[in-house]
Enzyme design. Sequence first.
Site, PDB file in Angstrom:
ATOM      1  N   GLY A   1      24.630  61.908  33.294  1.00 50.61           N
ATOM      2  CA  GLY A   1      24.977  62.684  32.108  1.00 50.61           C
ATOM      3  C   GLY A   1      23.847  62.654  31.106  1.00 50.61           C
ATOM      4  O   GLY A   1      23.667  61.659  30.407  1.00 50.61           O
TER       5      GLY A   1
ATOM      6  N   MET B   1      24.105  63.057  24.062  1.00 49.50           N
ATOM      7  CA  MET B   1      23.902  61.628  23.834  1.00 49.50           C
ATOM      8  C   MET B   1      23.159  60.956  24.985  1.00 49.50           C
ATOM      9  O   MET B   1      22.295  60.114  24.766  1.00 49.50           O
ATOM     10  CB  MET B   1      25.246  60.935  23.594  1.00 49.50           C
ATOM     11  N   GLY B   2      23.486  61.310  26.213  1.00 48.17           N
ATOM     12  CA  GLY B   2      22.899  60.642  27.368  1.00 48.17           C
ATOM     13  C   GLY B   2      21.382  60.702  27.408  1.00 48.17           C
ATOM     14  O   GLY B   2      20.717  59.705  27.706  1.00 48.17           O
TER      15      GLY B   2
ATOM     16  N   ASP C   1      21.914  64.641  36.156  1.00 52.00           N
ATOM     17  CA  ASP C   1      22.812  65.550  35.457  1.00 52.00           C
ATOM     18  C   ASP C   1      23.062  66.747  36.370  1.00 52.00           C
ATOM     19  O   ASP C   1      22.224  67.064  37.230  1.00 52.00           O
ATOM     20  CB  ASP C   1      22.177  66.013  34.136  1.00 52.00           C
TER      21      ASP C   1
ATOM     22  N   GLY D   1      26.317  59.219  17.614  1.00 50.49           N
ATOM     23  CA  GLY D   1      25.999  60.592  17.954  1.00 50.49           C
ATOM     24  C   GLY D   1      24.522  60.895  18.105  1.00 50.49           C
ATOM     25  O   GLY D   1      23.768  60.183  18.763  1.00 50.49           O
TER      26      GLY D   1
ATOM     27  N   LYS E   1      36.914  51.612  20.154  1.00 48.92           N
ATOM     28  CA  LYS E   1      36.263  52.884  19.811  1.00 48.92           C
ATOM     29  C   LYS E   1      37.306  53.917  19.403  1.00 48.92           C
ATOM     30  O   LYS E   1      37.074  54.732  18.494  1.00 48.92           O
ATOM     31  CB  LYS E   1      35.449  53.396  21.005  1.00 48.92           C
TER      32      LYS E   1
ATOM     33  N   HIS F   1      38.119  52.992  15.928  1.00 48.87           N
ATOM     34  CA  HIS F   1      36.957  53.406  15.129  1.00 48.87           C
ATOM     35  C   HIS F   1      37.040  54.891  14.798  1.00 48.87           C
ATOM     36  O   HIS F   1      36.837  55.308  13.644  1.00 48.87           O
ATOM     37  CB  HIS F   1      35.685  53.083  15.922  1.00 48.87           C
ATOM     38  N   ASN F   2      37.353  55.719  15.796  1.00 43.03           N
ATOM     39  CA  ASN F   2      37.395  57.161  15.566  1.00 43.03           C
ATOM     40  C   ASN F   2      38.593  57.564  14.716  1.00 43.03           C
ATOM     41  O   ASN F   2      38.522  58.532  13.956  1.00 43.03           O
ATOM     42  CB  ASN F   2      37.408  57.900  16.899  1.00 43.03           C
TER      43      ASN F   2
ATOM     44  N   GLU G   1      37.474  56.956  11.301  1.00 39.60           N
ATOM     45  CA  GLU G   1      36.533  58.037  10.977  1.00 39.60           C
ATOM     46  C   GLU G   1      37.277  59.294  10.532  1.00 39.60           C
ATOM     47  O   GLU G   1      36.899  59.953   9.559  1.00 39.60           O
ATOM     48  CB  GLU G   1      35.695  58.315  12.223  1.00 39.60           C
TER      49      GLU G   1
END
Length: 292
Positions: free
Chosen positions: A7, A11-12, A30, A115, A165, A168-169, A172
Site C-alpha cells: 500500500g 500514507m504508505g 501497490d 496523516g 486508535k 483517538h479518532n 478527534e
Amino acid sequence: MKIGMIGLGRMGRNMADRIKGAGHGVVGYDLSPESGRDVDSLEALVKALDAPRAIWVMVPAGKPIEETIDRLHDLLEPGDLVIDGGNTRFTQDQEHAKRLAERGIGLVDVGTSNGIWGKEKGYALMAGGSDEDYQRILPILEALKPEGENGLVHAGGIGAGHYVKMVHNGIEYGMMQALAEGYAIMQASPLVKNPDAVAASWREGSVIKSWLLDLMVKALQEDPGLEHIAGKADESGEAKWMVQDALELGVPVPVTTASLYARQDSQIDDPVTMKVVSALRAEFGGHPIAKE
C-alpha cells in the site's frame, strides 16, 4: 532492518520514505503501476525479503485488508510477521491473528496517526501484539515515530493498537466539532466583524491553542470564510465503532456521538460547521473535500 510495505498511497509512500531515511530497507508493493512500487506482485514481495519476514500493510479497512490477509496467509511462512497499520476494527485484528497463527505467522496491529504530516514530523503509533513481536519491529517503529519520548506506545495485546486508535479518532471528532461550532456561531453573530481574525488570535496565549486550531486558521487563510468548501464531511468509521463499544461497556460518550451525528447530518444539510471539519480533515489528513 528490511521490511515489506503493502500500500503506497497517501500514507504508505511517506512512511516507506521515512523508514528508508532512517537507514532501513523497504520493498514496496501497490496495485497501481504508477505508485513507484518496487515489485509488481505479492509473490515477488515475499521473495524479495529474507525469512523471517516483516511486512507492513497500509490498505483500507474492509475488503482490501481482508483480501490482503488471505493472500499473506497463503504466501508467508512460519516465523513471518504481518503489521497492520491501517484502521482495521480491533475485533477483526483478533480474527486475523487467529487465522495467521494457523501457519505460525504473527500479527501486530498499529494505529497510525498524523496523516500527510507524518513523513516530516513523525507518526503517532499505537501498537497491539505480543512483547516479542513488538520488540522485533521496534527499530521500524522508532524510525516512524516523532523525535522525543512521546509518540509511541505498546498499548496491549492484539487489537489494542487499533482499539486506542479508534478512541483517538473519536476524540478527534469531538475536538474538530467544538472548533467548528465555535467558528459557526461567530460567523452567524452580528457582533463579530472578523471570525477568521478571532480564530487566528487564539493561536497564542489561549487555553484552546492547538495544532487543529493552527490548521483551521491555515484553511481560513487559504479560503477566507471557507466559501469554496461544501459543508459536508465524511465519517471514517472509527467514531461509529467507538460509540458502539461504549454502549456495550456502559460508558457515556455524548460528545463523540453528537459529532458523529453532525457528520451524518451534513450529508443532507450544508452547515458552516462541516465546512470547518471538512477543511481540517483536508489539512491534517489530505482527505478529499467537496467544493462549492
